[in-house]
Structure formats: C-alpha cells, structure tokens
Design an enzyme around this catalytic site. Structure first.
Site, PDB file in Angstrom:
ATOM      1  N   ASN A   1       0.839  -1.200   0.000  1.00 12.08           N
ATOM      2  CA  ASN A   1       0.000   0.000   0.000  1.00 12.08           C
ATOM      3  C   ASN A   1       0.877   1.254   0.000  1.00 12.08           C
ATOM      4  O   ASN A   1       2.073   1.196   0.299  1.00 12.08           O
ATOM      5  CB  ASN A   1      -0.912  -0.023   1.233  1.00 12.08           C
TER       6      ASN A   1
ATOM      7  N   ASN B   1       1.424   3.606   1.946  1.00 12.93           N
ATOM      8  CA  ASN B   1       2.111   4.037   3.173  1.00 12.93           C
ATOM      9  C   ASN B   1       3.103   3.005   3.687  1.00 12.93           C
ATOM     10  O   ASN B   1       3.711   3.216   4.744  1.00 12.93           O
ATOM     11  CB  ASN B   1       1.082   4.357   4.269  1.00 12.93           C
ATOM     12  N   LYS B   2       3.293   1.893   2.974  1.00 11.15           N
ATOM     13  CA  LYS B   2       4.135   0.819   3.487  1.00 11.15           C
ATOM     14  C   LYS B   2       5.611   1.082   3.202  1.00 11.15           C
ATOM     15  O   LYS B   2       5.986   2.059   2.567  1.00 11.15           O
ATOM     16  CB  LYS B   2       3.702  -0.520   2.893  1.00 11.15           C
ATOM     17  N   ILE B   3       6.474   0.165   3.672  1.00 14.76           N
ATOM     18  CA  ILE B   3       7.924   0.318   3.565  1.00 14.76           C
ATOM     19  C   ILE B   3       8.341   0.491   2.111  1.00 14.76           C
ATOM     20  O   ILE B   3       9.266   1.237   1.791  1.00 14.76           O
ATOM     21  CB  ILE B   3       8.627  -0.891   4.219  1.00 14.76           C
TER      22      ILE B   3
END
Length: 379
Positions: free
Chosen positions: A190, A192-194
């Site tokens: 997604n 906002n992920k790493i």
C-alpha cells in the site's frame, strides 16, 4: 517555533525518477493489464529477496490474506486465532471466508501477539471441539512476531500458519527473511508501506500447488479453456503490470529505505529514552532485525506528566501527522461479541501509544521539527 511551510506526514510514499521511468517503460510496452513481463519479474525478484520459491502478486494485502485463507481451506464453521491489535483487514479477510476470528491479546514490549496466551487459546479451542482453520499472527508496525515459537505451536495443533506480514516486508527473524515462514506469508505494498506499488500485495509460499491455487482464484477462477468457463467462484485480485513495474523499482531501493527508517528510529530513541515514563515501542534485538516501518512512542501519563494525546495535539498544531496505535479488534463494533482472550495490554497500548512520522523520505530538518515538538511537550 519557526513558521510551518508544509505538512509532515506519517509514512508517505518514497518515489522518484527511478519509479517514474519504470512506470513509463511499462506503459510504453503496451502491457497495461494484470499480466505482463514486469508482473512476472516482480514476483521472481520479490521471491528471491525473501528466499521463497513462489510469490503471487495481488491487488492488496487484504486480497493476499483472503486468498491464503481460502487456499488453506478455511471456511464457514472454522475459527481462526489472530492478533487483536491489528488493522481491520486481518479480521475482515477471516470474515470473508465465513470463519470466525478469535482475538488474542498482545505483549507489552512490542504489541505483538502473546504466544503464551495463544497456546492457551489453541488448547481451549481444540478441547472444545472447534476446527482451527488457521492461525494468523500480525507483525505490528514492522515488529516481527516470534515466528519460531508460533511455527512450533501451529505444528503441535495441526493448524496452517498464515503470517500477516503486511507491515514487515524487509524484516528478519533470526536471520531469516519475513515472507519465508508458514503455509504462506502475506505482505502489503500500500502507499504508506515500507515500499509501495500504490495499491498491492503479495503472497509467498513454499508450495507450487498453493501458488497455482492462489493464481487461479485471483484470476476469477477461470478454467484453462478457450471460452470463459468457471466451476467455482473466483476473484479479480491480480496486480497490474504497470504497478508491478513500480514495485520492481521500489524493491531495488528497499535496503536504503529501510536504512533511513532505522536512522529515524534511532533519532527518536536518542530523545525519547531520556524522558521519564516514555519509551519507543519494540525491542532492540539481533534476532529481530526489523524494517522500522513505523516508530511509535508509548507514554505513561502518571510518570511523564503528559499523555500521548497531548503530544498528538501538539504535533497537529505544528502540522505534523501522528496516529494512535490500532484500536484492538475486540473493541471494534464490527466484531462485537467475537471470541477474545484479553489481558488488557492491547487496550492499554491503544490508549498510551502514538505512531510518529517515520517515512524514508523524512528529511533531517523535518525530523528536527518533530523532535522539537516532542521536547516542548516533555518540558
């Protein structure tokens, strides 16, 4: 405090010219569909990264969980123990199958599932004659669960181990990459992920049969014939080739992005560990080499003289985004009345915890701005 010129976000996408070029090449290739050479290459490269024989790229981490549960044979009448402190997707995917989640409380050190409590839950369910469809622990904010202990429990109770590693891609457990454990491991890409594919996710598995089943279900369960033939219900869950191109570019930068997030966490620790009643959530351990996706502070208001909510208000006034930890699933109205083994730890962390800006694109000046707000609240 100097005037604020821009917002500081919790974990924004870290994309640049490499990603733009990769997406442009995919568009120019004509493969603008949930199939193509970048999709195939992305699965191969991600699988190599975690040391898993098979990877299936899908449209979201939620889709990855749903497909994994279906591939494990989870269905109506089954129970699925899982972490109570998690994003709603974990519990929702279990409910999609007709199974019932059983929420298990956390340990205070990192918010992850309490393995001792999980054992007692598994024993109770087995002794009560209930079918344990799978066990789905969650790596909270990138903190890695005790995969060794949970794998042993799943073997003992003959339950498939499906790892919700949505937040921990790039982390290690005892030197072994997250994604290489269990019946399957599910990650999220997604925004906002790493690392990100905008929206997207992936399932890793050792089994070629499971990988084939996942791909089949993810492509509307279409039979391999010339016309459209469907003998069971499937899903439109495959990842776009264009987004896979974005993911390939992100994967090449993953180590540097993790390194930056670790530097951000270290900077927070250097300040927060000096404040009475305040700590950074998680452990410092060589066994748990974490991606530091989100750094969270836990505040004891009786000792600190202020609460996490006070810090959140001060950060918001400075145009800095923060977020409480996940509200436990056993407290969510959507899961009212669900079976839960509760000690109060997850609820306490929800009330006392706050996730801080942790993105790999967070520059030193912006980090200093956040730290200045923390110092002002701490006095």
């Amino acid at each position: 405090m100097e005037s604020v010129t821009h917002s500081i976000l919790l974990s924004p996408p870290d994309v640049g010219p490499d990603e733009a070029a990769a997406v442009a090449r995919a568009l120019e290739s004509g493969w603008v569909a949930p199939a193509g050479p970048d999709l195939t290459a992305f699965e191969r490269e991600a699988a190599a990264r975690v040391g898993s024989p098979h990877a299936v790229a899908v449209s979201s981490g939620t889709a990855a969980l749903h497909l994994s549960l279906l591939a494990a044979g989870v269905g109506p009448g089954d129970v699925v123990p899982t972490s109570t402190m998690t994003f709603a997707a974990t519990a929702n995917a279990i409910r999609y199958t007709g199974a019932r989640p059983v929420f298990v409380d956390s340990t205070d050190i990192d918010g992850n599932i309490d393995v001792v409590l999980l054992r007692s839950v598994l024993r109770r369910l087995r002794d009560g004659g209930q079918r344990i469809g799978a066990v789905v622990p969650v790596d909270l904010l990138g903190h890695v669960v005790d995969y060794t202990a949970i794998s042993a429990l799943c073997d003992e109770f003959e339950a498939p181990f499906i790892a919700d590693a949505a937040e921990s891609f790039g982390s290690l457990h005892r030197g072994r990459p997250v994604g290489s454990f269990g019946f399957s491991s599910c990650v999220s890409f997604n925004g906002n992920k790493i690392m990100t594919t905008s929206g997207g996710g992936m399932v890793f598995t050792d089994s070629p049969d499971v990988a084939e089943r996942l791909r089949y279900l993810a492509t509307q369960a279409r039979q391999p014939v010339a016309h459209y033939e469907h003998t069971e219900v499937g899903y439109n869950y495959r990842l776009s080739n264009v987004l896979a191109a974005l993911g390939r570019a992100q994967l090449r930068r993953l180590d540097s992005m993790i390194e930056r997030r670790r530097a951000v966490r270290t900077a927070y620790r250097d300040v927060l560990d000096r404040i009475p009643g305040v700590r950074v959530l998680g452990r410092v351990s060589q066994d748990q080499h974490e991606n530091c996706w989100l750094t969270a502070v836990v505040v004891d208001p009786d000792r600190a003289g202020w609460a996490a909510s006070d810090l959140a208000r001060a950060l918001a006034a400075a145009d800095v985004e923060s977020r409480p930890l996940w509200k436990p699933m056993h407290l969510q109205p959507a899961h009212a009345g669900a079976d839960a083994a509760v000690t109060g730890v997850a609820e306490s962390l929800f009330l006392r915890g706050l996730a801080l800006p942790s993105g790999s694109s967070l520059c030193d000046d912006d980090l200093d701005r956040v730290l200045s707000v923390i110092r002002s609240v701490a006095g």
